[in-house]
Every structure is written in C-alpha cells, then in structure tokens.
Scaffold this motif. Structure first.
Motif, short mmCIF file in Angstrom:
data_model
loop_
_atom_site.label_atom_id
_atom_site.label_comp_id
_atom_site.label_asym_id
_atom_site.label_seq_id
_atom_site.Cartn_x
_atom_site.Cartn_y
_atom_site.Cartn_z
N CYS A 108 37.21 6.89 61.49
CA CYS A 108 37.70 8.01 60.67
C CYS A 108 38.27 9.14 61.52
CB CYS A 108 36.61 8.54 59.74
SG CYS A 108 35.40 9.62 60.53
N GLY A 109 37.94 9.16 62.81
CA GLY A 109 38.52 10.16 63.69
C GLY A 109 38.00 11.57 63.47
N GLY A 110 36.85 11.70 62.82
CA GLY A 110 36.28 13.02 62.58
C GLY A 110 34.95 13.17 63.27
N HIS A 111 34.46 14.39 63.32
CA HIS A 111 33.15 14.64 63.91
C HIS A 111 32.10 14.60 62.81
CE1 HIS A 111 29.94 16.20 66.35
NE2 HIS A 111 29.76 17.21 65.51
N LEU A 112 31.05 13.79 63.01
CA LEU A 112 30.02 13.60 62.01
C LEU A 112 28.68 14.08 62.54
CD1 LEU A 112 30.92 9.94 60.96
CD2 LEU A 112 31.88 12.06 60.09
N GLU A 113 27.92 14.70 61.69
CA GLU A 113 26.59 15.18 62.06
C GLU A 113 25.58 14.65 61.05
OE1 GLU A 113 24.99 19.51 61.76
OE2 GLU A 113 25.85 19.29 63.78
N ILE B 234 9.24 8.62 55.94
CA ILE B 234 9.48 9.98 56.40
C ILE B 234 10.94 10.35 56.17
CG2 ILE B 234 9.50 11.50 58.43
CD1 ILE B 234 7.25 9.79 59.57
N VAL B 235 11.17 11.57 55.75
CA VAL B 235 12.52 12.11 55.64
C VAL B 235 12.66 13.27 56.60
CG1 VAL B 235 14.23 13.19 54.13
CG2 VAL B 235 12.73 11.40 53.22
N LEU B 236 13.63 13.18 57.50
CA LEU B 236 13.92 14.27 58.44
C LEU B 236 15.13 15.04 57.93
CD1 LEU B 236 13.62 12.40 61.88
CD2 LEU B 236 11.86 13.65 60.65
N LYS B 237 15.04 16.37 57.92
CA LYS B 237 16.16 17.21 57.54
C LYS B 237 16.29 18.33 58.56
CE LYS B 237 15.81 16.43 52.54
NZ LYS B 237 15.69 17.08 51.20
N GLY B 238 17.52 18.74 58.82
CA GLY B 238 17.70 19.81 59.79
C GLY B 238 19.02 20.53 59.63
N THR B 239 19.12 21.65 60.33
CA THR B 239 20.38 22.41 60.35
C THR B 239 21.27 21.93 61.49
OG1 THR B 239 19.29 24.09 61.72
CG2 THR B 239 19.33 24.44 59.32
N ARG B 240 20.80 20.94 62.23
CA ARG B 240 21.59 20.28 63.26
C ARG B 240 21.30 18.78 63.21
NH1 ARG B 240 18.15 19.41 67.67
NH2 ARG B 240 16.20 20.62 67.62
N ASP B 241 21.96 18.02 64.05
CA ASP B 241 21.81 16.56 64.03
C ASP B 241 20.36 16.16 64.30
OD1 ASP B 241 21.99 13.68 64.88
OD2 ASP B 241 24.13 14.07 64.58
N VAL B 242 19.84 15.26 63.46
CA VAL B 242 18.42 14.88 63.54
C VAL B 242 18.19 13.55 64.26
CG1 VAL B 242 17.91 16.14 61.41
CG2 VAL B 242 18.43 13.68 61.31
N GLN B 243 19.22 12.94 64.82
CA GLN B 243 19.06 11.61 65.40
C GLN B 243 18.12 11.61 66.61
OE1 GLN B 243 22.66 8.87 65.34
NE2 GLN B 243 23.67 10.86 65.09
N LEU C 15 25.39 12.29 56.21
CA LEU C 15 26.31 12.83 57.20
C LEU C 15 26.97 14.09 56.66
CD1 LEU C 15 28.25 9.50 57.85
CD2 LEU C 15 26.02 10.16 58.79
N GLN C 16 27.13 15.05 57.52
CA GLN C 16 27.93 16.22 57.18
C GLN C 16 29.22 16.12 57.97
OE1 GLN C 16 26.84 18.38 54.79
NE2 GLN C 16 28.95 19.14 54.81
N LEU C 17 30.33 15.99 57.27
CA LEU C 17 31.61 15.82 57.92
C LEU C 17 32.18 17.17 58.33
CD1 LEU C 17 31.21 13.15 56.31
CD2 LEU C 17 33.69 13.04 56.11
N GLN C 18 32.77 17.19 59.51
CA GLN C 18 33.45 18.37 60.00
C GLN C 18 34.96 18.11 59.91
OE1 GLN C 18 31.40 20.90 60.60
NE2 GLN C 18 29.63 19.56 60.30
N GLN C 19 35.75 18.80 60.69
CA GLN C 19 37.19 18.59 60.68
C GLN C 19 37.53 17.16 61.10
OE1 GLN C 19 39.17 20.69 59.40
NE2 GLN C 19 37.77 22.43 59.26
N PRO C 20 38.58 16.52 60.53
CA PRO C 20 39.50 17.08 59.53
C PRO C 20 39.03 16.97 58.08
CG PRO C 20 40.20 14.88 60.13
CD PRO C 20 38.97 15.16 60.94
N TYR C 21 37.79 16.49 57.86
CA TYR C 21 37.28 16.35 56.50
C TYR C 21 36.16 17.36 56.27
CZ TYR C 21 39.45 11.84 57.47
OH TYR C 21 40.31 10.86 57.85
N LYS C 22 35.89 17.62 55.02
CA LYS C 22 34.78 18.49 54.66
C LYS C 22 33.98 17.82 53.55
CE LYS C 22 35.25 22.43 57.03
NZ LYS C 22 34.18 23.07 57.81
#
Length: 232
Positions: free
Chosen positions: A132-137, A156-165, A184-191
């Motif tokens: 997809c060529g985008g940055h994924l978190e 277990i469910v992990l949640k965070g304000t940054r990447d949890v991997q 996944l939270q998509l960054q540019q070029p997608y939102k």
C-alpha cells in the motif's frame, strides 16, 4: 465502514462457465432467491446473492389487540469469485451466509469445498504495508490462547497511543499464543483505521479509502496464506 471476508475455495470450473451456471439461477420473486451477475472477467466475477424472506410483525396496540403486518425483506450478499488467491470474497455480508454457500456449491454440482481460512495477521500486515506504500501503526492487538503456564491460557488486548508490537513481543516472550486480531492506524497517504483478523476478514473504518486499499489487502492476504500454509 466496509467489511470483507475471504474463504478458501478451489472452483472446478473456469470463471466464465461458472458465471453461466449462476445466470441459470438468476434471482426472481417467484423463486425467492438467486444471483445477479455484476461483472465477469476471465479471472474473476462479481455478483450478488439475494434471498427473499417473508415474516410477520406482531404489534400489540394500547387496547391489547394483536395487529399482524406481513413483511418482505431482501437480504443481499455481495461476493467476488476468483481462480487465484483464497477463491471467495464476501463484501458487507449478513450474519448468516450459509444460504449463499449452499447455492454456490449447488451451482457446481457440489464439487467445491468452501472453507474458513486461517492467517497470521502480522504476516498479512507486513505484506499489506509493502504494497500500500503507506505508514501503518498497530495501536491495538488481541492475543488469544496465551499460555501463562501449562493448562492455563489467557486472552489479552493491548491498546496504546503508539505501536504496540514491541510490547506484544515482550509479553508473549516465546510463549504459545495466537494473534487473533490487530487494528492499524493508517498515516499518509491514507487516513483511517483497518482491522485485520486471523479468520481472513478485514474491516475498513473509512468507506472513502476502501476502494484504494482493497487490492493490496487481497494481494497481501494471498501471500500471508501461502506463508501460513508452508509454515510447519
């Protein structure tokens, strides 16, 4: 929001012959179920399965009288059949898809087995990010069957304000486990947000980006399935 789910199916017929079989089972109110073909190519077809359901709504008025209203509902399932990859893709499917599965199997004289698939969402993610060529978190990750000690497992469910991997790797620490779902939270070029599931399903939070993402999702799923199959 758009929802897609894939199933494994090896079709015994080429796509155009299958399309002709489905056209013989075109939906009509008289029959109450059937197919409508939207698009056919050599390597795929897109269609919908429609089921007419009749039921009675019963309403009690303020005086205790029972009022009956006959209702008709048309349940539609959009689907895509391919010769490559998993073989069957459902789009925004209803809760029960067994009628569709039965009719597809019937159309090929019951010579196809349609099975659920199993895939590692992190493998799927890796291929998807490349395509997809985008940055994924990964901001949410669900772990199942995590062996705390012999005979004791946890979900277990992990949640965070940054990447949890990285936190997930530290938590599992080579323990037996299964990654069931990741968000996944998509960054540019997608939102937008995308949820990948081990059962071969994806939920795309923003309908506006679904058309842009679906092709890399299909291709990366096929790669992840092949990787999962070859893993001992």
């Amino acid at each position: 929001m758009r929802r897609f789910r894939w199933f494994y199916a090896e079709w015994p017929l080429d796509i155009r012959t299958l399309s002709k079989r489905l056209k013989l089972r075109t939906f009509s109110p008289e029959v109450g179920h059937g197919f409508i073909i939207d698009r056919v190519r050599d390597d795929f077809l897109e269609a919908k399965y429609i089921e007419q359901v009749e039921y009675t709504d019963i309403i009690i008025d303020p005086f205790g009288n029972e009022l009956n209203f006959e209702r008709i509902e048309f349940r539609q399932t959009l689907f895509r059949v391919t010769k490559d990859g998993p073989g069957l893709e459902l789009i925004d499917a209803p809760r029960s898809v067994q009628p569709l599965m039965n009719r597809l199997s019937e159309a090929v004289d019951f010579e196809v087995a349609i099975n659920s698939i199993s895939v590692n969402p992190l493998s799927w993610l890796k291929g998807f990010e490349n395509l997809c060529g985008g940055h994924l978190e990964v901001n949410s990750l669900q772990i199942g069957a995590l062996e705390i000690e012999p005979g004791i497992n946890a979900k277990i469910v992990l949640k965070g304000t940054r990447d949890v991997q990285s936190a997930s790797s530290s938590l599992t620490n080579e323990k037996k486990h299964k990654i069931e779902k990741i968000q996944l939270q998509l960054q540019q070029p997608y939102k937008g947000a995308v949820i990948l599931s081990a059962s071969g399903s994806v939920t795309i939070g923003s309908e506006s980006i679904a058309d842009q993402l679906i092709q890399p999702l299909r291709a990366s799923l096929a790669e992840a399935m092949q990787s999962h199959k070859s893993t001992p």
